[in-house]
Design an enzyme around this catalytic site. Structure first.
Site, PDB file in Angstrom:
ATOM      1  N   ASP A 147      75.287  38.667  21.330  1.00 19.10           N
ATOM      2  CA  ASP A 147      74.355  40.035  21.489  1.00 19.10           C
ATOM      3  C   ASP A 147      75.586  41.205  21.329  1.00 19.10           C
ATOM      4  OD1 ASP A 147      72.195  38.684  22.365  1.00 19.10           O
ATOM      5  OD2 ASP A 147      72.711  39.003  24.456  1.00 19.10           O
ATOM      6  N   LYS A 169      69.687  42.807  20.955  1.00 21.71           N
ATOM      7  CA  LYS A 169      68.287  43.373  21.399  1.00 21.71           C
ATOM      8  C   LYS A 169      68.552  44.917  21.704  1.00 21.71           C
ATOM      9  CE  LYS A 169      66.663  39.137  23.531  1.00 21.71           C
ATOM     10  NZ  LYS A 169      66.324  38.416  24.813  1.00 21.71           N
ATOM     11  N   GLY A 200      77.162  39.763  26.998  1.00 16.82           N
ATOM     12  CA  GLY A 200      77.729  40.643  27.620  1.00 16.82           C
ATOM     13  C   GLY A 200      77.392  40.333  29.202  1.00 16.82           C
ATOM     14  N   GLY A 201      78.435  40.672  29.841  1.00 12.44           N
ATOM     15  CA  GLY A 201      78.345  40.309  31.381  1.00 12.44           C
ATOM     16  C   GLY A 201      78.340  38.926  31.733  1.00 12.44           C
ATOM     17  N   MET A 284      69.899  48.245  33.433  1.00 17.01           N
ATOM     18  CA  MET A 284      68.765  48.635  32.438  1.00 17.01           C
ATOM     19  C   MET A 284      67.821  49.716  32.854  1.00 17.01           C
ATOM     20  SD  MET A 284      68.225  44.549  31.315  1.00 17.01           S
ATOM     21  CE  MET A 284      67.976  44.264  32.976  1.00 17.01           C
TER      22      MET A 284
END
Length: 353
Positions: A147, A169, A200-201, A284
């Site tokens: 990602d 994305k 990520g995360g 987000m």
């Protein structure tokens, strides 16, 4: 036989040209950005992640036929994935008097032919926050499905011959459908390859790791999980905001803000969140922040409640804005903040050590 010479270069503030903008360029591009270099990517069709970095103002993309593209460059890094194209870029650099380097990669053993998928949480972006187990998985992978928010500079440590697939994305932009990502994991796993899904995360905190595990399990592909440091916790911490503090709050709640209050698809009880008395972390939620903050106030939250937005946590471009729940959306917009970013609402957002 020509032997290589390994040296550390101080590239902070120096212009570096990376020839190539697809998956092969992700490792050198992100490593150069972390080193403080001024990066120009030469590509007529950059991949999604490189295009996103350019849109965020972190690098410049130019076409291969751009005049004087090497003028003023301190270094050129060929990274097209095509040996002939890399050799051509190196020749251009030599003609322009610019040093060309090939990123060094370690010789590591490949997979053992027993296919598996390893779901690796990469942390908030700083490669130093990737776990030891996660780094080992990256180093020994046959295929890496990555990602845009993963710590991509660690891809410098993939073994020779490993395939890197960019499935970025972009919020409200270009994206790889989740169904296709699931297919890639299954296809390569069934082919006997060791596949690392680098995100990520943490994969299981709004990372759709559960869906990917389900897809692999349904196809009979073994799955391992390497947990990651969630940006929900890391981003506030890196900005000096403790999510809990004995004198301020006794808990925190993490929610997705990709749908605004009132959206038919939203399952969140914003009235309950406004009354909870805990720190609220919104992931987000850059685009929906005005609606979220307005709803929290409408549901009884004190308009003066401290709030902060943290962008690019763990990266050299990290920054944050502080305010109150009734003005943090406007302040975030005025600062020109774009995803990735998180917003913290609660007393701890006003914390000063």
């Amino acid at each position: 036989m020509t032997r290589g010479f390994v040296a550390d270069l101080d590239l902070a503030g120096r212009r570096v040209v990376v020839w190539g903008g697809r998956a092969e360029a992700l490792a050198p591009v992100t490593a150069l950005l972390e080193a403080g270099a001024v990066v120009t990517v030469v590509s007529d069709a950059p991949g999604t992640t490189v295009a996103d970095l350019a849109a965020r103002g972190l690098l410049t993309v130019t076409a291969p036929d751009t005049a004087d593209v090497l003028t003023g460059a301190a270094l050129l890094v060929p990274a097209t994935g095509d040996p002939d194209a890399d050799a051509d870029a190196t020749r251009r650099a030599a003609a322009a008097g610019v040093l060309a380097v090939r990123p060094a990669v370690p010789l590591l053993p490949g997979g053992d032919g027993r296919g598996e998928v390893v779901l690796v949480g990469g942390g908030p972006g700083d490669p130093g926050l990737l776990t030891v187990a996660g780094l080992e998985a990256v180093r020994t992978a046959d295929v890496l499905v990555v990602d845009r928010l993963a710590p991509l500079s660690v891809l410098q440590q993939v073994r020779p011959g490993a395939e890197v697939i960019d499935v970025a994305k972009i919020p409200r932009g270009t994206f790889t459908p989740q169904e296709r990502i699931n297919e890639l994991l299954v296809e390569h796993g069934l082919a006997g390859r060791r596949v690392v899904r680098l995100k990520g995360g943490d994969n299981f905190v709004f990372g759709r790791g559960g869906e990917e595990w389900q897809a692999c399990a349904a196809a009979g592909v073994p799955v391992r999980v390497v947990p990651g440091v969630s940006s929900a916790i890391a981003a506030p911490a890196l900005a000096g905001i403790p999510l809990t503090h004995r004198q301020l709050t006794q808990g925190f709640t993490v929610v997705s803000g990709h749908l605004p209050p009132g959206d038919p698809g939203s399952t969140l009880d914003w009235a309950a969140l406004a009354r909870a008395g805990t720190t609220l972390v919104v992931l987000m939620g850059v685009a929906t922040l005005p609606a979220i903050c307005a709803e929290l106030v409408a549901q009884g939250m004190d308009p003066a409640t401290p709030a902060a937005t943290v962008a690019d946590a763990g990266l050299p471009s990290q920054r944050d804005v502080r305010g109150r729940v009734d003005d943090i959306a406007a302040r975030t917009l005025e600062a020109g903040i774009r995803p990735p970013a998180i917003t913290v609402v609660g007393a701890v957002a006003g914390f000063r050590p």
